[in-house]
Design a protein around this motif. Structure first.
Motif, PDB file in Angstrom:
ATOM      1  N   SER A   1     -28.247 -36.179 -19.512  1.00  0.00           N
ATOM      2  CA  SER A   1     -27.299 -36.960 -18.723  1.00  0.00           C
ATOM      3  C   SER A   1     -25.912 -36.383 -18.961  1.00  0.00           C
ATOM      4  CB  SER A   1     -27.334 -38.434 -19.147  1.00  0.00           C
ATOM      5  OG  SER A   1     -26.373 -39.180 -18.433  1.00  0.00           O
ATOM      6  N   TYR A   2     -25.248 -35.931 -17.904  1.00  0.00           N
ATOM      7  CA  TYR A   2     -23.996 -35.203 -18.049  1.00  0.00           C
ATOM      8  C   TYR A   2     -22.846 -36.195 -18.228  1.00  0.00           C
ATOM      9  CZ  TYR A   2     -27.284 -31.791 -16.499  1.00  0.00           C
ATOM     10  OH  TYR A   2     -28.407 -31.022 -16.397  1.00  0.00           O
ATOM     11  N   ASP A   3     -22.166 -36.066 -19.368  1.00  0.00           N
ATOM     12  CA  ASP A   3     -21.225 -37.092 -19.812  1.00  0.00           C
ATOM     13  C   ASP A   3     -19.776 -36.837 -19.429  1.00  0.00           C
ATOM     14  OD1 ASP A   3     -23.301 -38.434 -21.404  1.00  0.00           O
ATOM     15  OD2 ASP A   3     -23.172 -36.671 -22.698  1.00  0.00           O
ATOM     16  N   HIS A   4     -19.404 -35.587 -19.196  1.00  0.00           N
ATOM     17  CA  HIS A   4     -17.978 -35.291 -19.051  1.00  0.00           C
ATOM     18  C   HIS A   4     -17.801 -33.945 -18.365  1.00  0.00           C
ATOM     19  CE1 HIS A   4     -13.746 -35.700 -19.936  1.00  0.00           C
ATOM     20  NE2 HIS A   4     -13.715 -34.565 -20.612  1.00  0.00           N
ATOM     21  N   VAL A   5     -16.645 -33.776 -17.730  1.00  0.00           N
ATOM     22  CA  VAL A   5     -16.261 -32.491 -17.142  1.00  0.00           C
ATOM     23  C   VAL A   5     -14.756 -32.335 -17.297  1.00  0.00           C
ATOM     24  CG1 VAL A   5     -16.027 -33.507 -14.824  1.00  0.00           C
ATOM     25  CG2 VAL A   5     -16.388 -31.034 -15.071  1.00  0.00           C
ATOM     26  N   ALA A   6     -14.311 -31.107 -17.574  1.00  0.00           N
ATOM     27  CA  ALA A   6     -12.888 -30.818 -17.745  1.00  0.00           C
ATOM     28  C   ALA A   6     -12.618 -29.403 -17.246  1.00  0.00           C
ATOM     29  CB  ALA A   6     -12.474 -30.966 -19.206  1.00  0.00           C
ATOM     30  N   ILE A   7     -11.356 -29.091 -16.996  1.00  0.00           N
ATOM     31  CA  ILE A   7     -10.971 -27.809 -16.407  1.00  0.00           C
ATOM     32  C   ILE A   7     -10.440 -26.858 -17.474  1.00  0.00           C
ATOM     33  CG2 ILE A   7      -9.453 -26.658 -14.752  1.00  0.00           C
ATOM     34  CD1 ILE A   7     -11.590 -28.396 -13.445  1.00  0.00           C
ATOM     35  N   VAL A   8     -11.009 -25.658 -17.523  1.00  0.00           N
ATOM     36  CA  VAL A   8     -10.530 -24.621 -18.439  1.00  0.00           C
ATOM     37  C   VAL A   8      -9.151 -24.146 -17.969  1.00  0.00           C
ATOM     38  CG1 VAL A   8     -10.957 -22.317 -19.388  1.00  0.00           C
ATOM     39  CG2 VAL A   8     -12.883 -23.886 -18.995  1.00  0.00           C
ATOM     40  N   THR A   9      -8.174 -24.204 -18.869  1.00  0.00           N
ATOM     41  CA  THR A   9      -6.822 -23.779 -18.505  1.00  0.00           C
ATOM     42  C   THR A   9      -6.412 -22.469 -19.171  1.00  0.00           C
ATOM     43  OG1 THR A   9      -5.955 -25.250 -20.230  1.00  0.00           O
ATOM     44  CG2 THR A   9      -5.994 -26.093 -17.976  1.00  0.00           C
ATOM     45  N   SER A  10      -7.077 -22.100 -20.269  1.00  0.00           N
ATOM     46  CA  SER A  10      -6.789 -20.823 -20.923  1.00  0.00           C
ATOM     47  C   SER A  10      -7.870 -20.538 -21.945  1.00  0.00           C
ATOM     48  CB  SER A  10      -5.414 -20.851 -21.618  1.00  0.00           C
ATOM     49  OG  SER A  10      -5.373 -21.843 -22.625  1.00  0.00           O
ATOM     50  N   TYR A  11      -8.011 -19.275 -22.305  1.00  0.00           N
ATOM     51  CA  TYR A  11      -8.926 -18.887 -23.379  1.00  0.00           C
ATOM     52  C   TYR A  11      -8.266 -17.753 -24.140  1.00  0.00           C
ATOM     53  CZ  TYR A  11     -10.144 -15.240 -20.014  1.00  0.00           C
ATOM     54  OH  TYR A  11     -10.058 -14.219 -19.105  1.00  0.00           O
TER      55      TYR A  11
END
Length: 223
Positions: free
Chosen positions: A172-182
């Protein structure tokens, strides 16, 4: 001969927009990914008082601006969800009758990490068809658009990717966020994300590229 082959691989990778690191080929950021990542970052860092106000929940659990954007029937991008209002009214850009307008957005309440990530995809110019208020919709989106990079693929996240999480490992997929840098081009390196509904706010967090909760990354697709 081996050194020549390795040199040729490096040349081909560079020509294809890949940055070659130790044992892994890191795809370069795309302009679309940069645009999506910048939207998320600019929300978090904005000095505009109206934008800064929207970064935290108000008037009860999950009451937020980003759901209000998608669930407002007066917005041309209304998602049909019909959620009732929950308190604040604050201004933001919407499309009304085909025109971009800075106007009041009535806040609404639901788990809103996906609403924030979808907001970044939308204003960053990416295709957003198929994205919903469910974190798992980003996985489906990536699969349908050929931009999904699942666990075990060796992929290193890029700016603008949507990182999808399953913290308890139950599918069950709990969360999503946007990659801003690596800052590490290896699969066990690190990256930063900006996400909504992180401690009831929009926050900036450091994660390992394939920490235990990450199931994959959906790169934004072109319209």
């Amino acid at each position: 001969m081996k050194s020549i082959r390795m040199a040729l691989v490096a040349v081909v990778a560079t020509a294809a927009g890949l940055v070659v690191g130790p044992g892994v080929a890191q795809a370069a950021d795309t302009q679309l990914g940069i645009d999506v990542g910048n939207i998320a970052w600019e929300q978090y860092t904005s000095t505009n008082s109206d934008v800064a106000y929207r970064l935290k929940e108000r008037s009860g659990a999950d009451c937020n601006f980003y759901t209000g954007f998608w669930a407002d029937p007066n917005n041309d991008r209304y998602d049909g969800s019909g959620y009732g209002t929950c308190g604040p009214v604050s201004p933001g850009y919407m499309y009304r009758n085909g025109s971009k307008t800075w106007d009041d957005v009535r806040w609404r309440a639901r788990a809103w990490c996906a609403d924030f990530a979808k907001f970044a995809f939308y204003w960053g110019g990416a295709k957003y068809t198929g994205l919903t208020a469910a974190a798992g919709s980003f996985r489906t989106y990536g699969i349908n658009n050929g931009t999904w990079h699942g666990r075990g693929s060796g992929y290193v996240p890029r700016k603008g990717d949507a990182a999808v999480y399953d913290w308890d490992g139950n599918g069950s997929y709990d969360h999503v966020a946007i990659v801003t840098s690596y800052y590490d081009t290896t699969t066990d390196g690190n990256h930063y994300v900006v996400g909504g509904n992180q401690s009831n706010a929009v926050t900036h967090v450091l994660h390992g590229n394939w920490e235990s909760g990450v199931v994959g990354y959906a790169s934004p697709a072109k319209k």
